[in-house]
Motif scaffolding. Structure first.
Motif, PDB file in Angstrom:
ATOM      1  N   ASP A 239       0.794  -1.220   0.000  1.00 45.29           N
ATOM      2  CA  ASP A 239       0.000   0.000   0.000  1.00 45.29           C
ATOM      3  C   ASP A 239       0.833   1.280   0.000  1.00 45.29           C
ATOM      4  O   ASP A 239       0.283   2.372   0.074  1.00 45.29           O
ATOM      5  CB  ASP A 239      -0.938   0.016   1.216  1.00 45.29           C
ATOM      6  CG  ASP A 239      -2.022  -1.046   1.096  1.00 45.29           C
ATOM      7  OD1 ASP A 239      -2.359  -1.402  -0.043  1.00 45.29           O
ATOM      8  OD2 ASP A 239      -2.509  -1.521   2.126  1.00 45.29           O
ATOM      9  N   HIS A 240       2.167   1.161  -0.049  1.00 39.00           N
ATOM     10  CA  HIS A 240       2.973   2.367  -0.131  1.00 39.00           C
ATOM     11  C   HIS A 240       2.797   3.011  -1.519  1.00 39.00           C
ATOM     12  O   HIS A 240       2.335   2.375  -2.471  1.00 39.00           O
ATOM     13  CB  HIS A 240       4.452   2.043   0.121  1.00 39.00           C
ATOM     14  CG  HIS A 240       4.955   0.859  -0.645  1.00 39.00           C
ATOM     15  ND1 HIS A 240       5.109  -0.383  -0.076  1.00 39.00           N
ATOM     16  CD2 HIS A 240       5.299   0.707  -1.941  1.00 39.00           C
ATOM     17  CE1 HIS A 240       5.543  -1.238  -0.981  1.00 39.00           C
ATOM     18  NE2 HIS A 240       5.670  -0.594  -2.126  1.00 39.00           N
ATOM     19  N   THR A 241       3.164   4.271  -1.615  1.00 44.03           N
ATOM     20  CA  THR A 241       3.019   5.015  -2.871  1.00 44.03           C
ATOM     21  C   THR A 241       4.376   5.534  -3.329  1.00 44.03           C
ATOM     22  O   THR A 241       5.283   5.749  -2.515  1.00 44.03           O
ATOM     23  CB  THR A 241       2.052   6.195  -2.706  1.00 44.03           C
ATOM     24  OG1 THR A 241       2.565   7.088  -1.690  1.00 44.03           O
ATOM     25  CG2 THR A 241       0.670   5.706  -2.295  1.00 44.03           C
ATOM     26  N   ARG A 243       6.185   8.502  -5.936  1.00 47.74           N
ATOM     27  CA  ARG A 243       6.069   9.646  -6.837  1.00 47.74           C
ATOM     28  C   ARG A 243       7.461  10.225  -7.063  1.00 47.74           C
ATOM     29  O   ARG A 243       8.424   9.881  -6.361  1.00 47.74           O
ATOM     30  CB  ARG A 243       5.135  10.725  -6.257  1.00 47.74           C
ATOM     31  CG  ARG A 243       5.588  11.315  -4.928  1.00 47.74           C
ATOM     32  CD  ARG A 243       4.546  12.277  -4.378  1.00 47.74           C
ATOM     33  NE  ARG A 243       4.903  12.775  -3.065  1.00 47.74           N
ATOM     34  CZ  ARG A 243       5.626  13.879  -2.845  1.00 47.74           C
ATOM     35  NH1 ARG A 243       6.086  14.596  -3.880  1.00 47.74           N
ATOM     36  NH2 ARG A 243       5.899  14.275  -1.613  1.00 47.74           N
ATOM     37  N   GLU A 255       6.178   6.872   0.024  1.00 51.16           N
ATOM     38  CA  GLU A 255       5.441   7.278   1.218  1.00 51.16           C
ATOM     39  C   GLU A 255       4.506   6.163   1.684  1.00 51.16           C
ATOM     40  O   GLU A 255       4.226   5.216   0.954  1.00 51.16           O
ATOM     41  CB  GLU A 255       4.645   8.555   0.931  1.00 51.16           C
ATOM     42  CG  GLU A 255       5.534   9.747   0.583  1.00 51.16           C
ATOM     43  CD  GLU A 255       4.746  10.966   0.157  1.00 51.16           C
ATOM     44  OE1 GLU A 255       4.798  11.988   0.872  1.00 51.16           O
ATOM     45  OE2 GLU A 255       4.071  10.887  -0.897  1.00 51.16           O
ATOM     46  N   ASN A 256       4.024   6.329   2.923  1.00 48.20           N
ATOM     47  CA  ASN A 256       3.036   5.398   3.482  1.00 48.20           C
ATOM     48  C   ASN A 256       3.585   3.976   3.592  1.00 48.20           C
ATOM     49  O   ASN A 256       2.898   2.994   3.326  1.00 48.20           O
ATOM     50  CB  ASN A 256       1.774   5.406   2.620  1.00 48.20           C
ATOM     51  CG  ASN A 256       0.549   4.953   3.392  1.00 48.20           C
ATOM     52  OD1 ASN A 256       0.393   5.244   4.569  1.00 48.20           O
ATOM     53  ND2 ASN A 256      -0.322   4.215   2.724  1.00 48.20           N
TER      54      ASN A 256
END
Length: 300
Positions: A239-241, A243, A255-256
């Motif tokens: 579930d990390h992102t 960018r 992130e996350n």
């Protein structure tokens, strides 16, 4: 639910290590030796299976592309089966001594060639390496000649491949194939458990062999991985992102990120080092695959 299961599994693993024991599985798998070949007999003696595994079995996302098994199904009498039906969700990697399986179901079930009794399963994911008496098995349910039955297959040793780490003059880490290197830009105040994930951010920069910002690449996978004093364990939470900075395509921000446990743990007033976290990152550069491990600071 997947995150809770991961935490419970990890806690159970360390509890077993502390107690010096293991949970036992009460099923007794029957086998038959034919020459140098071991055949696994299904629970109701409906069919027999021969398993031919890839030369190496590697845990984590690194191993997925190379982990496979070729299964040959035979009747009770030892004749090649006329038909075999094996669904992907009925092929489950399990650690019987630890009482849990592997939630990843991205492996592929194929029927190679014109041999009706042969099935090939590719892209098999093991979220940890073998640990002493804790080893992997495969529990599968197949329909052979129209009759369904279950069998448990022993899996050869699943172990991490030692990765020599080359530090570049810029202070980064050279990738496995030497196509690029990665530099950690920022990863402060990383926290374990679900409550900390919203604040967990890792920034990195990618450079080519000449030290210039990397171009024409695509990041394929990012996997948090903990080296736990020779008890390696992955994190199947995705579930990390990711960018990239505007105007700086080589500067990535993840992130996350979820870390199910801290780098250190205090028990009865004694602080123990549990292991170290890295991010296993794979990418394609101009169509060529490469990967690297990014060392992270301590997760609190």
């Amino acid at each position: 639910m997947r995150l809770l299961n991961f935490v419970l599994i990890t806690f159970s693993f360390f509890l077993q290590l502390a107690c010096g024991g293991s949970s036992s599985d009460d099923e007794s798998q029957q086998t038959e030796l034919v020459g140098d070949t071991t055949l696994f007999i299904s629970s109701q003696d409906v069919y027999k299976v021969e398993a031919q595994w890839s030369k190496t079995l590697v845990p984590g996302r690194d191993g997925v592309a190379g982990n496979f098994v070729v299964l040959s199904f035979f009747t009770k009498a030892g004749e090649p089966a006329d038909s075999v039906d094996l669904q992907s969700n009925l092929f489950v990697p399990v650690m019987l001594t630890m009482g849990h399986g592997n939630s990843d179901k991205n492996h592929k079930v194929l029927s190679p060639g014109d041999q009706a009794h042969v099935i090939r399963v590719e892209n098999i994911y093991f979220n940890m390496a073998d640990q002493g008496q804790h080893s992997w098995s495969i529990r599968l349910t197949a329909t052979v000649n129209g009759v369904e039955d279950t069998v448990t297959l022993a899996v050869p040793k699943v172990q991490d491949v030692e990765r020599p780490k080359v530090i570049t003059p810029e202070g980064g880490t050279l990738s496995d194939a030497g196509l690029f290197h990665i530099v950690l830009h920022d990863a402060s105040n990383l926290e374990a458990q679900k409550d900390g994930r919203a604040n967990n951010k890792v920034e990195f920069m990618l450079f080519d062999a000449e030290g210039l910002p990397l171009k024409n690449f695509k990041i394929e996978t990012i996997e948090p991985w903990m080296y736990m004093n020779n008890r390696d364990h992955g994190n199947f939470d995705d579930d990390h992102t990711l960018r990239f900075m505007d105007g700086m395509a080589h500067h990535g921000i993840i992130e996350n990120i979820f870390f199910p446990m801290a780098s250190e743990m205090t028990m009865n007033g004694e602080t123990r080092v549990m292991g170290r976290w890295v991010l296993k990152i794979s990418l394609t550069l101009n169509g060529e695959a490469d990967s690297v491990e990014l060392d992270l600071p301590k997760v609190l």
